[in-house]
Design a protein around this motif. Sequence first.
Motif, short mmCIF file in Angstrom:
data_model
loop_
_atom_site.label_atom_id
_atom_site.label_comp_id
_atom_site.label_asym_id
_atom_site.label_seq_id
_atom_site.Cartn_x
_atom_site.Cartn_y
_atom_site.Cartn_z
N SER A 185 0.84 -1.21 0.00
CA SER A 185 0.00 0.00 0.00
C SER A 185 0.87 1.26 0.00
O SER A 185 2.07 1.19 0.22
CB SER A 185 -0.87 0.01 1.26
N PRO A 186 0.25 2.41 -0.22
CA PRO A 186 1.01 3.66 -0.10
C PRO A 186 1.64 3.83 1.28
O PRO A 186 2.70 4.44 1.41
CB PRO A 186 -0.05 4.73 -0.35
N TRP A 187 1.01 3.27 2.31
CA TRP A 187 1.60 3.33 3.66
C TRP A 187 2.97 2.66 3.66
O TRP A 187 3.94 3.20 4.18
CB TRP A 187 0.65 2.64 4.66
N ARG A 228 4.85 2.21 1.14
CA ARG A 228 5.75 3.00 0.30
C ARG A 228 6.44 4.09 1.13
O ARG A 228 7.63 4.34 0.97
CB ARG A 228 4.94 3.62 -0.84
N VAL A 229 5.67 4.70 2.02
CA VAL A 229 6.27 5.72 2.89
C VAL A 229 7.34 5.08 3.78
O VAL A 229 8.43 5.62 3.96
CB VAL A 229 5.20 6.42 3.74
N LYS A 285 9.21 2.43 3.22
CA LYS A 285 10.41 2.12 2.43
C LYS A 285 11.18 3.40 2.11
O LYS A 285 12.41 3.41 2.09
CB LYS A 285 10.01 1.40 1.13
N ALA A 286 10.43 4.48 1.87
CA ALA A 286 11.09 5.75 1.59
C ALA A 286 11.85 6.25 2.81
O ALA A 286 12.95 6.78 2.70
CB ALA A 286 10.06 6.78 1.13
N ARG A 303 13.20 4.39 5.05
CA ARG A 303 14.40 3.57 5.11
C ARG A 303 15.49 4.15 4.22
O ARG A 303 16.67 4.16 4.59
CB ARG A 303 14.03 2.15 4.65
N GLU A 304 15.10 4.71 3.08
CA GLU A 304 16.10 5.24 2.15
C GLU A 304 16.66 6.59 2.62
O GLU A 304 17.86 6.79 2.62
CB GLU A 304 15.48 5.40 0.77
N VAL A 361 11.73 12.33 2.77
CA VAL A 361 10.32 12.04 3.02
C VAL A 361 9.66 13.19 3.77
O VAL A 361 8.53 13.58 3.49
CB VAL A 361 10.19 10.72 3.80
N LYS A 420 5.52 14.27 4.72
CA LYS A 420 5.06 13.11 5.51
C LYS A 420 5.58 13.23 6.94
O LYS A 420 6.74 13.58 7.16
CB LYS A 420 5.59 11.79 4.92
N ASN A 421 4.73 12.86 7.88
CA ASN A 421 5.13 12.87 9.29
C ASN A 421 5.94 11.60 9.59
O ASN A 421 5.41 10.58 10.01
CB ASN A 421 3.89 12.94 10.17
N TYR A 466 5.07 7.65 11.29
CA TYR A 466 5.20 6.39 10.55
C TYR A 466 6.15 5.44 11.24
O TYR A 466 5.92 4.24 11.34
CB TYR A 466 5.67 6.65 9.12
N HIS A 495 7.54 18.56 7.79
CA HIS A 495 6.45 18.01 6.96
C HIS A 495 5.26 18.94 6.89
O HIS A 495 4.55 19.00 5.89
CB HIS A 495 6.06 16.61 7.43
N LEU A 551 5.16 9.05 -4.07
CA LEU A 551 5.37 9.42 -2.67
C LEU A 551 5.10 10.91 -2.46
O LEU A 551 4.68 11.33 -1.39
CB LEU A 551 6.81 9.08 -2.27
N GLY A 600 -4.45 6.04 1.26
CA GLY A 600 -3.69 4.80 1.44
C GLY A 600 -2.44 4.96 2.27
O GLY A 600 -1.78 3.98 2.58
N GLU A 601 -2.12 6.18 2.63
CA GLU A 601 -0.95 6.38 3.49
C GLU A 601 -1.34 6.38 4.97
O GLU A 601 -0.49 6.50 5.84
CB GLU A 601 -0.23 7.69 3.13
N TRP A 639 -8.14 2.98 -1.68
CA TRP A 639 -7.16 3.92 -2.22
C TRP A 639 -6.82 3.69 -3.69
O TRP A 639 -6.03 4.41 -4.27
CB TRP A 639 -5.88 3.94 -1.39
#
Lengths: 329, 320
Positions: free
Chosen positions: A177-179, A181-182, A184-185, A187-188, A193, A198-199, A203, B105, B133, B140-141, B152
């Motif tokens: 899901s997009p969740w 994805r955040v 993994k981002a 982690r990078e 991010v 994004k908070n 996360y 953010h 992103l 979905g986030e 989503w």
Amino acid sequence: MDWESIFSNTLESAIGRDAMVFALAAIGLNLHFGYTGLLNFGQAGFMAVGAYGVGITVVEFDAPLWVGVIVGIVGAVGLALLLGLPTLRLRADYLAITTIAAGEILRFIFRAAEFRDFTGGSNGINGFARDFTNANPFNGDFELWLISFSATQMWYLTVGWALVLLSVLLIWLLTRSPWGRVLKAIREDEDAVRALGKNVYAYKMQSLIVGGVIGSLAGMMLAISARSVQPDNYGTPTTFFAYACLILGGAATIWGPVVGSMIFWSIMAFTENLLRQLVENDHIPDSIMSGVQVGQVRFMLMGLGLALLMIFRPQGVFGDRREIALTTR
Amino acid sequence: MTETTPSPNTGFTRIRVDAFEDVPEQPGARKPDPILVVESLTRRFGGLMAVDVDHLEFQRGAITGLIGPNGAGKTTLFNLLTGFDKPNTGTWSFNGRPMRGLSAHKVAQAGMVRTFQLTKALSRLTVMDNMKLGATGQTGERFFPSLVRSRWRGQEKAIEERAEALLERFNLHHMRDEFAGALSGGQRKLLEMARALMVEPELVMLDEPMAGVNPALAQTIIGHVRDLAADGLSVVFVEHDMDVVRTVSDWVVVMAEGRVIAEGRHASIVTNPEVIDAYLGRHHGTPLDPAEQERQLAEAQAEIEAELEAEERAREQEGA
């Protein structure tokens, strides 16, 4: 040489209790380390909170088992908040230091003589699994080809592997899901991010909680299957075995932690049984190794195996080699 | 106010911003329609005053170049304004909304998005995932909705379409399924810019977008920066190369030693003696006057003597 018993023990270990417990622990770690990049070295602490949550609630407060399970889960959430609130804003290595210390602090608290009335001190707690045993639908032994399990074993393995499958399903749903994805981002590169609105802190906290709760389930299954909680089962080696399982199978993959744990424990069983038979049948002379040393030598072989894995297949069984190549920037 | 005329030479749509017509070319000048206003902002690192800005306004819809020699405090100012660092004193407002104390953010969500000097491509995510992103307000986030795909999927599709269009525009479309780590340095810069646009910002803050890329690609990036302004976005970019600034910025702000020392159109900036001093050193070309030279020598002499004396005293104490 009794090859049949060697293989039967190996197969049983591949789907046995340790494989099941460490699969759960490693699934939790996979969310932390594999997907979010959080270095949690205190997974054993989460396991201990789950196990003692069940043990203390059921034995000391006479509550039914399901209440104990809820207490264990709530305890794991609490531990995640306690660890995460001060450290998740800091760099990753601080979390590693805090979690490894917290895990050990918990173990010392649980085994301390002071709290013996609640935790049983170094003896641990027994007699909380009655509800679980009574619910066992299996009778008699189970046998299939080389594998045989007792009815009790079948029951906790069925429940345990069901939990493994449910956790895998949860992780799969989350990470596609997009969740995910955040995560993994993060982690990078967490600053990138953050710059995208994004908070990151929230996360990371969510990841720590979910992975910690899955870890607490592992602790519960270890306690329930052994029908006792022993504080020293939740030391740092437990955390590092879970990491070994995760790396072996491949971090940041869905099935990596599960298959890694199965491989890890079947290699442990195989080397132990093989060495033991070799010593017993005098293929290895006493001057080199005696029967009592088998336990230590198999750990050496395991270590050697992991070192070779890191050299020739650093991505683990399921990992993507391309991804590993990208991390060496 | 803004008049668009296609320029036959470059092929770019050249924006002429007349907004600056009545703006005096001096530090802290008031702009007719500022999007970002900075008020007495300071940031101290130990004894070093890294940023000390009295008053600074950025005009809406314009491309503002923020220049200055290395160590002038440009990136620190960026970090402060975008919530990546905390100031010692000062306030600033974006679209009239006070921004001090907002975390990074929240600043991005408010519509002020930055890029980084050292490109932050998310290596082990695909180019497409990098782009997705960037989209804000994704159902979905959130944790629980993320478990149910149907909640989503529609939004994800719309985001993907927007990302496709941007990748096309930034000439990265053929890389959409590659890991971002496989991109070249210049492609990463482009990706980071495109990703910032996914946030749908009003103000884009680019930290040295042209640094470390080849001249051809730098031209491409300049083109993209112009396009942003043509789309109505406001752009602030940091750069220490004056030539780059000349071709793209409507207005130039010069920083040195943490302060804004000059503001104006490029033509007036390059002849400004303060700016030349900042870039080439204060005493370039002019010899020290004899009195000053005397004073500095005396100072150095006194220092050396004091040191020698202290050493001697220490030796005596050891002996006694």
